[in-house]
Design a protein around this motif. Sequence first.
Motif, PDB file in Angstrom:
ATOM      1  N   TRP A 412      44.157  26.578 -49.170  1.00 32.16           N
ATOM      2  CA  TRP A 412      44.567  25.769 -50.323  1.00 32.16           C
ATOM      3  C   TRP A 412      45.632  24.750 -49.927  1.00 32.16           C
ATOM      4  CZ3 TRP A 412      41.801  25.634 -54.572  1.00 32.16           C
ATOM      5  CH2 TRP A 412      41.056  26.751 -54.941  1.00 32.16           C
ATOM      6  N   HIS A 413      46.500  25.124 -49.015  1.00 36.92           N
ATOM      7  CA  HIS A 413      47.591  24.240 -48.622  1.00 36.92           C
ATOM      8  C   HIS A 413      47.107  23.015 -47.838  1.00 36.92           C
ATOM      9  CE1 HIS A 413      50.451  27.248 -49.998  1.00 36.92           C
ATOM     10  NE2 HIS A 413      49.838  28.149 -49.259  1.00 36.92           N
ATOM     11  N   ASP A 414      45.889  23.123 -47.257  1.00 38.97           N
ATOM     12  CA  ASP A 414      45.382  22.019 -46.434  1.00 38.97           C
ATOM     13  C   ASP A 414      44.366  21.164 -47.157  1.00 38.97           C
ATOM     14  OD1 ASP A 414      46.971  22.838 -44.375  1.00 38.97           O
ATOM     15  OD2 ASP A 414      45.405  23.925 -43.300  1.00 38.97           O
ATOM     16  N   LEU A 415      44.183  21.384 -48.468  1.00 38.50           N
ATOM     17  CA  LEU A 415      43.266  20.529 -49.215  1.00 38.50           C
ATOM     18  C   LEU A 415      43.767  19.085 -49.217  1.00 38.50           C
ATOM     19  CD1 LEU A 415      42.375  22.650 -52.369  1.00 38.50           C
ATOM     20  CD2 LEU A 415      40.822  21.952 -50.549  1.00 38.50           C
ATOM     21  N   PRO A 416      42.885  18.115 -49.032  1.00 45.29           N
ATOM     22  CA  PRO A 416      43.302  16.698 -49.065  1.00 45.29           C
ATOM     23  C   PRO A 416      43.897  16.335 -50.433  1.00 45.29           C
ATOM     24  CG  PRO A 416      41.075  16.925 -48.171  1.00 45.29           C
ATOM     25  CD  PRO A 416      41.447  18.260 -48.742  1.00 45.29           C
ATOM     26  N   GLY A 417      44.952  15.594 -50.408  1.00 47.56           N
ATOM     27  CA  GLY A 417      45.594  15.167 -51.651  1.00 47.56           C
ATOM     28  C   GLY A 417      45.121  13.789 -52.093  1.00 47.56           C
ATOM     29  N   VAL A 418      45.233  13.517 -53.386  1.00 44.49           N
ATOM     30  CA  VAL A 418      44.839  12.217 -53.925  1.00 44.49           C
ATOM     31  C   VAL A 418      46.103  11.523 -54.429  1.00 44.49           C
ATOM     32  CG1 VAL A 418      43.483  11.016 -55.656  1.00 44.49           C
ATOM     33  CG2 VAL A 418      42.589  13.080 -54.601  1.00 44.49           C
ATOM     34  N   MET A 419      46.348  10.335 -53.932  1.00 42.81           N
ATOM     35  CA  MET A 419      47.573   9.603 -54.303  1.00 42.81           C
ATOM     36  C   MET A 419      47.279   8.696 -55.510  1.00 42.81           C
ATOM     37  SD  MET A 419      49.654  10.789 -52.113  1.00 42.81           S
ATOM     38  CE  MET A 419      51.056   9.684 -52.316  1.00 42.81           C
TER      39      MET A 419
END
Length: 419
Positions: A412-419
């Motif tokens: 979960w910590h390495d899921l790509p983030g959306v800015m």
Amino acid sequence: MFMLVDCNCFYVSCERVFRPDLNKKPVVVLSNNDGCVIALSKEAKCLGIKMCDPWFKIKNYYSFRGVVAFSSNYELYADLSYRIMNILESLAPKIEVYSIDEAFLDLSQINNNVDIKKIAVQCQAKIKKYVGIPVRVGSGPTKTIAKIASYGAKYYTKNNILNLSKINDQYKIMQDIPVKEVWGVGLKLSNRLSLLGIRTAADLLRSDIVYMKKMFGISLVKTIMELNGQECMSLQSKYREKKQIIVSRSFSQKIDKLSSLQEAVSDYTARAAEKLRRGKQLCKSLTVFLRTNTFGVSNDSHYERSYYVPLLSLTDDTRELITAAKFAMKRIYRLGYSYNKVGIVFSDLSGNNNIQIEIFNKRGEGRAKRLMRAIDEINFHNKGKVMFLAQGVEKCWSMKRDYQSPKYTTSWHDLPGVM
């Protein structure tokens, strides 16, 4: 009829799934502790990089030329492989997972070449759409010819699909394929065959079976028969029972403390125990080994030992196995040495069905089995969430992976983030 689905540059393709900016750029994947190149893209090959090149020797030269390096991200590769195999299972009634990046499909009920091509195209499209990995597809009347077709699809076609169901097509392409590329031959045997004038797959196909059996044994004879279209190797079952389970790693730095070595062997034992239960097997004995660096040291400073531990009863309980492994490590550990590798070997494996219960065996209570099952289920969805304290917390002995990409699909910590 068999179909072989093989992923193109699998490790590199896995890294590119979440990094589309690396498409058509030179990419390499490194071995444990960022040692040698174990996978590379076509663009990296064109620059002159070869398999097994030590990265520390070529790093500066090729990094300046735009080569992007990744540490091995086994969690990502295993998860994407699992997704691919699930897709293949939906396309064929029976498959054999041959390795992490390839599988055989049984198409015995299909005789129409149009249908075979349709399945191949569908296979490529589905895997590309739902996983993002490019694959090549080869098909033929035997597994060996399907392997030949897969090789041909890589070098002789534009769409990475090749069907060798027709004899004329088979013979034509076998004339161009080196005998070392034939499944089951390899480099060492091909050198011996070349002395007999057998240099291509077509040469091997025309060879005298009686003479070949006398000189090389039945295995090569089966390969020749498969090249002639006679099926000798059927699909293997999905879960093949293993004879041994081995887990070993080289350390990122030399270790001289017994406590650190015991943490490492306990961690490897826990991983091996997961594989044991996944294969529905039990273990009767184990062997622990450790060694110092074998390169650039004198005989006086080198130390290598192993210790065999017979268990009281067949087990798949991680707690019992870790206890035995730590006992073995105490017996072979010696002060004054700096160790660089530790490993665990499970042997005398048996299926967990129809096992005779011993008089003092508490297995019938089922508590241990339920505990191990619960741990496996939790760790399957959340890798490494439940561990034994003996496996360590800080793990200073862990592998060096300075270039590792995020675990996009398993953390979960390495899921790509959306800015």
